[in-house]
Structures are given as C-alpha cells and as structure tokens.
Design a protein around this motif. Sequence first.
Motif, PDB file in Angstrom:
ATOM      1  N   MET A   1     -10.016 -51.062 -62.810  1.00  0.00           N
ATOM      2  CA  MET A   1      -9.709 -51.325 -61.412  1.00  0.00           C
ATOM      3  C   MET A   1     -10.853 -50.939 -60.499  1.00  0.00           C
ATOM      4  SD  MET A   1      -5.774 -50.572 -60.537  1.00  0.00           S
ATOM      5  CE  MET A   1      -5.747 -51.162 -58.885  1.00  0.00           C
ATOM      6  N   THR A   2     -12.050 -51.000 -60.998  1.00  0.00           N
ATOM      7  CA  THR A   2     -13.193 -50.622 -60.179  1.00  0.00           C
ATOM      8  C   THR A   2     -13.852 -51.819 -59.505  1.00  0.00           C
ATOM      9  OG1 THR A   2     -14.666 -50.749 -62.065  1.00  0.00           O
ATOM     10  CG2 THR A   2     -13.682 -48.604 -61.587  1.00  0.00           C
ATOM     11  N   TRP A   3     -13.493 -53.033 -59.877  1.00  0.00           N
ATOM     12  CA  TRP A   3     -14.143 -54.209 -59.326  1.00  0.00           C
ATOM     13  C   TRP A   3     -14.024 -54.295 -57.809  1.00  0.00           C
ATOM     14  CZ3 TRP A   3     -10.966 -57.427 -56.637  1.00  0.00           C
ATOM     15  CH2 TRP A   3      -9.611 -57.320 -56.896  1.00  0.00           C
ATOM     16  N   TRP A   4     -12.919 -53.876 -57.262  1.00  0.00           N
ATOM     17  CA  TRP A   4     -12.738 -53.993 -55.814  1.00  0.00           C
ATOM     18  C   TRP A   4     -13.336 -52.807 -55.079  1.00  0.00           C
ATOM     19  CZ3 TRP A   4      -9.877 -50.817 -52.512  1.00  0.00           C
ATOM     20  CH2 TRP A   4      -9.157 -49.815 -53.147  1.00  0.00           C
ATOM     21  N   TRP A   5     -13.768 -51.792 -55.825  1.00  0.00           N
ATOM     22  CA  TRP A   5     -14.273 -50.574 -55.218  1.00  0.00           C
ATOM     23  C   TRP A   5     -15.786 -50.618 -55.052  1.00  0.00           C
ATOM     24  CZ3 TRP A   5     -11.981 -47.429 -52.285  1.00  0.00           C
ATOM     25  CH2 TRP A   5     -12.473 -46.166 -52.032  1.00  0.00           C
ATOM     26  N   GLU A   6     -16.418 -51.681 -55.486  1.00  0.00           N
ATOM     27  CA  GLU A   6     -17.865 -51.790 -55.368  1.00  0.00           C
ATOM     28  C   GLU A   6     -18.250 -52.039 -53.917  1.00  0.00           C
ATOM     29  OE1 GLU A   6     -18.718 -54.915 -58.061  1.00  0.00           O
ATOM     30  OE2 GLU A   6     -18.313 -53.685 -59.816  1.00  0.00           O
ATOM     31  N   GLY A   7     -19.496 -51.726 -53.573  1.00  0.00           N
ATOM     32  CA  GLY A   7     -19.992 -51.931 -52.223  1.00  0.00           C
ATOM     33  C   GLY A   7     -20.531 -50.641 -51.651  1.00  0.00           C
ATOM     34  N   LEU A  10     -19.379 -47.578 -46.391  1.00  0.00           N
ATOM     35  CA  LEU A  10     -18.517 -48.072 -45.315  1.00  0.00           C
ATOM     36  C   LEU A  10     -17.500 -49.078 -45.845  1.00  0.00           C
ATOM     37  CD1 LEU A  10     -17.974 -47.830 -42.319  1.00  0.00           C
ATOM     38  CD2 LEU A  10     -19.617 -49.670 -41.933  1.00  0.00           C
ATOM     39  N   GLU A  11     -17.929 -49.941 -46.760  1.00  0.00           N
ATOM     40  CA  GLU A  11     -17.003 -50.899 -47.363  1.00  0.00           C
ATOM     41  C   GLU A  11     -15.923 -50.176 -48.168  1.00  0.00           C
ATOM     42  OE1 GLU A  11     -18.497 -54.432 -49.467  1.00  0.00           O
ATOM     43  OE2 GLU A  11     -20.431 -53.911 -48.575  1.00  0.00           O
ATOM     44  N   ARG A  12     -16.333 -49.146 -48.917  1.00  0.00           N
ATOM     45  CA  ARG A  12     -15.360 -48.396 -49.719  1.00  0.00           C
ATOM     46  C   ARG A  12     -14.348 -47.685 -48.825  1.00  0.00           C
ATOM     47  NH1 ARG A  12     -20.033 -46.878 -52.655  1.00  0.00           N
ATOM     48  NH2 ARG A  12     -19.862 -44.768 -51.819  1.00  0.00           N
ATOM     49  N   ILE A  13     -14.805 -47.148 -47.709  1.00  0.00           N
ATOM     50  CA  ILE A  13     -13.872 -46.493 -46.780  1.00  0.00           C
ATOM     51  C   ILE A  13     -12.906 -47.518 -46.195  1.00  0.00           C
ATOM     52  CG2 ILE A  13     -13.710 -45.314 -44.547  1.00  0.00           C
ATOM     53  CD1 ILE A  13     -16.330 -43.850 -45.335  1.00  0.00           C
ATOM     54  N   ALA A  14     -13.425 -48.684 -45.808  1.00  0.00           N
ATOM     55  CA  ALA A  14     -12.563 -49.743 -45.261  1.00  0.00           C
ATOM     56  C   ALA A  14     -11.535 -50.187 -46.294  1.00  0.00           C
ATOM     57  CB  ALA A  14     -13.409 -50.924 -44.795  1.00  0.00           C
ATOM     58  N   LYS A  15     -11.981 -50.343 -47.553  1.00  0.00           N
ATOM     59  CA  LYS A  15     -11.054 -50.734 -48.613  1.00  0.00           C
ATOM     60  C   LYS A  15     -10.036 -49.626 -48.886  1.00  0.00           C
ATOM     61  CE  LYS A  15     -14.321 -53.815 -50.886  1.00  0.00           C
ATOM     62  NZ  LYS A  15     -15.217 -53.989 -52.044  1.00  0.00           N
ATOM     63  N   GLY A  16     -10.476 -48.379 -48.793  1.00  0.00           N
ATOM     64  CA  GLY A  16      -9.552 -47.260 -48.973  1.00  0.00           C
ATOM     65  C   GLY A  16      -8.502 -47.218 -47.880  1.00  0.00           C
ATOM     66  N   LEU A  19      -6.050 -49.837 -48.598  1.00  0.00           N
ATOM     67  CA  LEU A  19      -5.137 -49.325 -49.621  1.00  0.00           C
ATOM     68  C   LEU A  19      -4.082 -48.412 -48.990  1.00  0.00           C
ATOM     69  CD1 LEU A  19      -4.235 -48.798 -52.573  1.00  0.00           C
ATOM     70  CD2 LEU A  19      -5.974 -46.982 -52.640  1.00  0.00           C
ATOM     71  N   ALA A  20      -4.513 -47.531 -48.086  1.00  0.00           N
ATOM     72  CA  ALA A  20      -3.577 -46.631 -47.404  1.00  0.00           C
ATOM     73  C   ALA A  20      -2.535 -47.433 -46.624  1.00  0.00           C
ATOM     74  CB  ALA A  20      -4.334 -45.693 -46.470  1.00  0.00           C
ATOM     75  N   GLY A  21      -2.993 -48.457 -45.920  1.00  0.00           N
ATOM     76  CA  GLY A  21      -2.068 -49.289 -45.150  1.00  0.00           C
ATOM     77  C   GLY A  21      -1.079 -50.035 -46.026  1.00  0.00           C
TER      78      GLY A  21
END
Length: 188
Positions: A1-7, A10-16, A19-21
């Motif tokens: 499940m790391t494919w979406w965590w790349e970048g 700032l991108e990782r924080i936005a994706k995180g 995920l929180a939302g």
Amino acid sequence: MTWWWEGNRLERIAKGLLLAGIYGLTCWAARTVSLDQFYLPAGIRLAALILFPTRLWLYLLIGEYAYLAHMRVPMIGKFGVPWAVISSITLLPTVALIVRLHLKRMNEEQGVWILSAAALSALAVSALNIAFAHLLMPSPPRYSVATDAIRFSIGDYLGMLTVVPLAVLWKSRDALFFDAIIYAKSST
C-alpha cells in the motif's frame, strides 16, 4: 500500500489529511447505521489500524478526533469539556496499542489474533467510555455499570468482527492470489 504514498513531503501530508478525512467520514457514516449492540465505528477503528502502516496512524488519529469532535462538541454544554476532550483522545491510542502488541502475531498466525485484538479492544474501549462517563460527566448515566459494560463490549466486538475480517482479507489479497497460483501450478 505504498504506491499512493509516493511524492514529496507536502503531497504526503495532503494525502494523509485526505486519509484522515475519509476515515472520519467513514466512522460518521457507519455510526448512522449502528446500534449499541452493533457498533460499526469500533470495527472501522480496528480495521484501519490493521490496514495502514504505523507511519499513517497519526492521520487516523486526526480523523478520529475530527469524527469525535463533530459528535461531542455539541454535547459540551450538557456533559462538560473534560469528558468531551479526555474521552475523545484516548480511544484510538488505546486500540493502537493493542494492535501494536498483536503485530507480530498477525504475521505469524492467521485468524486467532483477530479474536484477541477485537476482544481486548472492545473491553478496553468500553471500560474507558464507562469510566469517563462516570468520572467526568457532571451527571453520570443512570444505567448500571455492568449493563453498560456488557452492552458496549458486545456492540463493539460485533462491529469489529463484521469489519476486521474484510480488512484482513483485503490486506492479504496478494498473498492469497500468489498462494492460489502456486497451488494451481503444483497440482498440474
């Protein structure tokens, strides 16, 4: 499940935060169809901690706080700020500790650890909810502690046993796929 965590960071924080939302909205939606004796957000909490690596648990915590704040901020006038804050900040960390203690078992044994993690999580969260209600609310609930403990524990446990096996299957889908291929090749 790391494919979406790349970048980049700032991108990782936005994706995180995304995920929180999603986690918070999922808990809220599950709560709308839950009962005391069948509490799906407890299952979503445990399943999310199993599905996502520990580096993403902070974002699950943010989502949990948003979900609980949405529910409990309107209750502050009736039940008080200490109850709203303390009871909200302890649930996911408690279940995260239980999952953390089960991580080694998850990799070694199939299936049995789910019952253990679900039972311990249901008992711990129910005990915390009851303790905080009786210790921090200005006017504690009038139900008996034993009745609440049984009702909440069973509801959390059933919610967990509904959602967590699906999460475990999802997490192990690649291993199951490759096991099926190996079995098919060996039987021919």
